[in-house]
Structure formats: C-alpha cells, structure tokens
Design a protein around this motif. Structure first.
Motif, PDB file in Angstrom:
ATOM      1  N   GLU A  91       0.822  -1.215   0.000  1.00 37.59           N
ATOM      2  CA  GLU A  91       0.000   0.000   0.000  1.00 37.59           C
ATOM      3  C   GLU A  91       0.853   1.262   0.000  1.00 37.59           C
ATOM      4  N   ALA A 117      -4.368   1.401  -7.878  1.00 37.40           N
ATOM      5  CA  ALA A 117      -4.897   0.347  -7.007  1.00 37.40           C
ATOM      6  C   ALA A 117      -4.660  -1.033  -7.619  1.00 37.40           C
ATOM      7  N   ARG A 120      -0.864  -1.923  -7.556  1.00 35.54           N
ATOM      8  CA  ARG A 120      -0.410  -2.350  -6.236  1.00 35.54           C
ATOM      9  C   ARG A 120      -0.880  -3.775  -5.917  1.00 35.54           C
ATOM     10  N   GLU A 121      -2.094  -4.100  -6.345  1.00 32.83           N
ATOM     11  CA  GLU A 121      -2.592  -5.459  -6.142  1.00 32.83           C
ATOM     12  C   GLU A 121      -1.728  -6.465  -6.898  1.00 32.83           C
TER      13      GLU A 121
END
Length: 309
Positions: A91, A117, A120-121
């Motif tokens: 994160e 997002a 990062r996943e």
C-alpha cells in the motif's frame, strides 16, 4: 582461527558439489533479475482500467495506452515504480504516472487512481511469488515440515500422482475460459488485408514494434515486443488463418485458438474473428487488444497507405 580445509569439520562451511544447503547452515544467493522481469510482466502487462471518460491498458512494461471515449483520441503514457521492495507494505509503494504530449489528463487521472490500485494489487502477487516460488530450494524444510511434506506426498500417491524426491512437479490446473466472436469491416481488398497479418513488414507497421513471423503451418510468431506469441496452425491464402495465440501475462503454457476468416464484399473485406480458450479473467483485455491494437491500427495503416498512394 582454523585455516580453510583444516580444523574441526563441524565448523567449516563449504559449498557442496551438489549445491545442497545442509541444515540451512549458510546463506544462499540467487540472482532474481531475469525471473523478476518475467514475473512482473506476467502480473502487470494487460491490466485494464475503465470509467465513463476513458479506458487505459498497460500494454508493455512501463507503457500505458489509453483512449478517450467521447473523442476517440488515443494517448500514451508511462508508469514507474521507484521503491518496490519486499520490506515495504504494498500500500505504500509509490506508483508514478506521466503522460506524453496531448490533452489526456482524464486518462492520467484514471491511471493515478483506479490504475494505481490495480498495480499495487499486482505487485502484491509478485512479492508473494518471490517468497513462495523463487526461493524454492534456498531454505530447506525443518524436521517438522518434512513430516508434513511426507504426509502430503503419501496422500498424493494414493491419487496415482507420482512425485520423485522433493522437486516441484507442474500439475495441470483447469482455468475458466470464454469464447469471443468479433467482426470488423475494412475498406480494402481481401488480398491486402490478408497480407497485413502474414507479411512481417506490414505487421511491424501496424503494431509499431518489432515482429518475428514464419507465416506457414507450424511457423512461430511474436509481436508487440514479445507480449503476443503463438504458432500458425492453418493458412488458406486470402481466406482463413488459424493460430495458437497467447499473451505473456496468461497462465504459463496456456494458448487460445484464434481463427480469422476473410470475407470479401463489394469494395470491402469483412474480418470475422473467433477466439476459443481465452482465460475468463482476460476477456476484456482480449477484446481491447483486437479492437484497439489490431483493428484500429490496421485501419490507420490502410488510410495512410491510401493517402501516400
């Protein structure tokens, strides 16, 4: 201090000829550069984000391609990850998005928010793989885990699976797939459209990247900087092309079957695309790839050829 090769052998740490790290006695080092490049490409290339304003896709490492829905304008940008480390929380990983010249601010904002997002996943998946896949054999199991491993092997053997030693064995995993059907009209003769898919120079022009092409049955192909690879299964001149086709971010060794049918019409050619075996999670990526990176780029090439002609 004892000299090398002398003294109590219990306190001498040497490299074994078989490479075994006995009892996890010493550190084992391995260069992860090549493995990481391939794994990051697998996780990142093909990521798609979309909203009412536009659509973006990571088309290759560091590069993002997008289209503004209202105007149809296309833009390119860059994505960089300067501080990726297994010591940091995913994160907290910095994801920098920049765009090339143009008015694609809405696409930049889309990648900065929803795109970050998803990136990062994906990085979380890479770091997990780094710890579980890449380090296999670097740290040996303790007696407790060895007992558990033996139990697992016994259960597997009861199901007629054979495992030799402790080497990892690739087991086939069934993945959900979908079939796609797309059609597109091109303002050109069937002969010219067919050649765009089978002549190396023309493939390189519409894809704007190097290509490897062996346009014959059993021949291999590679396009878009290696992001798409496959093999020609059947070629009927000016009528049909059937290929084994895959993206690098698909499950390893998984191929879809792609059939292109060329149907001549007065002054035009209808291209019928049928795809079977596309991973369900990559359906939208596949549609984007063919619509934007193939069909639209080929139309641009045809238009340019007409103007220059």
């Amino acid at each position: 201090m004892a000299k090398w090769g002398q003294g109590d052998p219990r306190w001498i740490v040497e490299e074994r000829e078989d490479g075994t790290n006995v009892n996890n006695w010493h550190w084992t080092e391995r260069d992860a550069t090549s493995w990481s490049k391939g794994k990051l490409r697998e996780f990142l290339v093909g990521i798609v984000v979309e909203n009412e304003a536009g659509r973006c896709q990571i088309s290759e490492m560091k590069q993002v391609e997008g289209i503004i829905k209202e105007s149809g304008a296309k833009h390119k940008g860059l994505i960089e990850i300067p501080n990726l480390s297994e010591e940091n929380e995913v994160e907290d990983t910095e994801v920098n998005v920049s765009k090339k010249k143009g008015d694609g601010d809405v696409l930049k904002e889309l990648m900065r928010t929803a795109g970050t997002a998803q990136v990062r996943e994906a990085l979380g998946g890479y770091l997990k793989a780094l710890k579980t896949e890449f380090t296999v054999g670097m740290i040996l199991p303790t007696k407790a885990t060895a007992t558990q491993e033996l139990t697992i092997k016994r259960k597997l053997s009861e199901n007629t699976l054979q495992i030799q030693g402790s080497s990892p064995v690739p087991l086939g995993v069934r993945i959900p797939t979908v079939a796609l059907h797309m059609t597109e009209m091109f303002d050109t003769a069937v002969e010219q459209l067919y050649s765009i898919f089978t002549v190396k120079d023309l493939v390189q022009k519409f894809s704007k990247s190097p290509a490897i092409l062996e346009a014959e049955k059993g021949g291999k192909f590679q396009m878009f900087d290696g992001n798409i690879t496959g093999e020609y299964v059947e070629l009927l001149t000016n009528k049909k092309i059937i290929m084994k086709w895959r993206c690098t971010n698909w499950p390893e060794e998984h191929y879809a079957t792609v059939a292109l049918n060329f149907v001549p019409t007065p002054g035009q050619t209808e291209l019928q695309l049928d795809c079977k075996g596309v991973p369900a999670c990559k359906e939208e990526n596949m549609k984007f790839c063919w619509k934007q990176q193939h069909f639209e780029e080929i139309k641009g090439l045809l238009q340019l050829t007409t103007l220059n002609g």
